[in-house]
Design an enzyme around this catalytic site. Sequence first.
Site, PDB file in Angstrom:
ATOM      1  N   CYS A 136       0.410  -1.963  -1.566  1.00 51.94           N
ATOM      2  CA  CYS A 136       1.278  -2.629  -2.531  1.00 51.94           C
ATOM      3  C   CYS A 136       1.382  -1.814  -3.818  1.00 51.94           C
ATOM      4  O   CYS A 136       0.507  -1.897  -4.693  1.00 51.94           O
ATOM      5  CB  CYS A 136       0.749  -4.026  -2.823  1.00 51.94           C
ATOM      6  SG  CYS A 136       1.759  -4.917  -4.022  1.00 51.94           S
ATOM      7  N   CYS A 139       1.582  -3.891  -7.001  1.00 52.53           N
ATOM      8  CA  CYS A 139       0.298  -4.437  -7.466  1.00 52.53           C
ATOM      9  C   CYS A 139      -0.572  -3.345  -8.081  1.00 52.53           C
ATOM     10  O   CYS A 139      -1.206  -3.564  -9.108  1.00 52.53           O
ATOM     11  CB  CYS A 139      -0.507  -5.033  -6.312  1.00 52.53           C
ATOM     12  SG  CYS A 139       0.409  -5.948  -5.092  1.00 52.53           S
ATOM     13  N   ASP A 140      -0.657  -2.196  -7.442  1.00 54.56           N
ATOM     14  CA  ASP A 140      -1.701  -1.235  -7.797  1.00 54.56           C
ATOM     15  C   ASP A 140      -1.200   0.067  -8.428  1.00 54.56           C
ATOM     16  O   ASP A 140      -2.002   0.889  -8.868  1.00 54.56           O
ATOM     17  CB  ASP A 140      -2.522  -0.885  -6.531  1.00 54.56           C
ATOM     18  CG  ASP A 140      -3.230  -2.116  -5.973  1.00 54.56           C
ATOM     19  OD1 ASP A 140      -3.600  -2.992  -6.779  1.00 54.56           O
ATOM     20  OD2 ASP A 140      -3.396  -2.200  -4.750  1.00 54.56           O
TER      21      ASP A 140
END
Length: 314
Positions: A136, A139-140
Site C-alpha cells: 500500500c 499508506c506507507d
Amino acid sequence: MSDLIHKNVIIIGSGPAGLTAAIYAARANLSPVIFEGDQPGGQLTTTNDVENYPGFEDGITGPDLMDVMRKQAVRFGAEAKFEYVTKVDFSATPHHVWVGNKEYTADTVIIATGASAKYLGLPSEEKLKGFGVSACATCDGFFYRDKEVFVVGGGDSALEEAGFLTKFASKVYLIHRRDEFRGSKIMRKRVLDNPKVEVLWNTTIDTVLGEPAQGGVVGAILKDTVTGETREQAVDGIFMAIGHKPNTEVFKDFLKTDDTGYLITKPDSTATDIPGVFAAGDVRDHVYRQAITAAGNGCMAALEAERYITEKEG
Ligand code: NAP
C-alpha cells in the site's frame, strides 16, 4: 430444541467497513454480531503507522486503530467473535450463516470481508511484511522520503503507485516480469516520462534481503526472466502492486461479481441483488480501497440494514 441462533444483523469481516457497520448497527439497538474472520482488524493490521485516518493528528498504528474501533462497537452492544464464516445460504429469508457446525439466521447480513493484496509468495517477502515490504503506497509511501524503492507489477496499480511514490522517494525502480505493461496507455506514458522512475523489464524478485530486527529491507536479489541471470540491488522498501483478490469465495453461489471478482452493489447503495444482504468496503471497491472510504461504506450498510428491518416490520 433447535440450535439456530437468530440475529438482526450479522456482519462478516472486521476491518474498518465491518466495525463501522457494527458501531452504527449497535447504536440503532440491533445487537449485531461480527464474525471477525481469520485476520481480525483486516488489512490495516499489517500496516504500521496510519497517518491519513482523520481524527488522529499524530497518527495511529493500524492494529491500535482497529482495536479502538472494535472497543467502540462493543461498548454499544456489538458482539465480536473471533470466528470464520464457512458457509452461507441467501436463497430465502431469513438468511443462513454457518460458522463450522454452528448455524445462525439473520434478517440482514453485511458483507465486509475486504480484499487481500496479492504477494509473490516468497518466504523472504513474508518475513519482511511491515518491515519494508508493503502492498500500500498510499499508506506507507511517506516513510520513504529521499529513499530508493522497488514497485513490483505492470498493471494500472503498479503504474499509479510508482508515480505516487516519486513524491517521496528519490528513485523508484518499477519491476515488471514482461517487456510490456498491462496498464493503460495514459498511465504507461506518465510513468515512462517520469525521470524518477526506471523500469526494470523482464525482471522478478527472487529473494528479498534484510532482517526485521535490523531495520528491515536492504535490497533484493533480482532475476532476469529471459536469461535467468540473478543480481543483487540495494533498496529501502519494496511495494507489491500485483493485484488484489476480493474475499468473496463463500458468497459466490449467491451474489454477482464483476469480471475481477468484486461484489456488485446497486448505485449509491451497499445493497446487493438479494434483499437484506449488503456489501461494504474493499470487497466491493477496487477503486479507492482506503480505510476511511471503507468505514463510510460500512456506515451506509448499517443505515440501509436498519431501514430494511424497519420497513419489513412495517
Ligand atoms: P492487474 O491489472 O491484474 O495487474 C497485475 C500486474 O501484476 C500485471 O502486470 C501482472 O503481470 C503482475 N503480476 C501478477 N502476478 C505477478 C507475479 N506473481 N509476479 C510478478 N508480477 C505479477 O492488477 P491492478 O494493477 O491491481 O489493477 C486491477 C484493476 O484495477 C484493473 O482493472 C485496473 O485497470 C484497475 N485500476 C485502475 C486504476 C486507475 O485507473 N487509476 C488504478 C489501479 C487499478 P502480467 O502483466 O505479466 O500479467
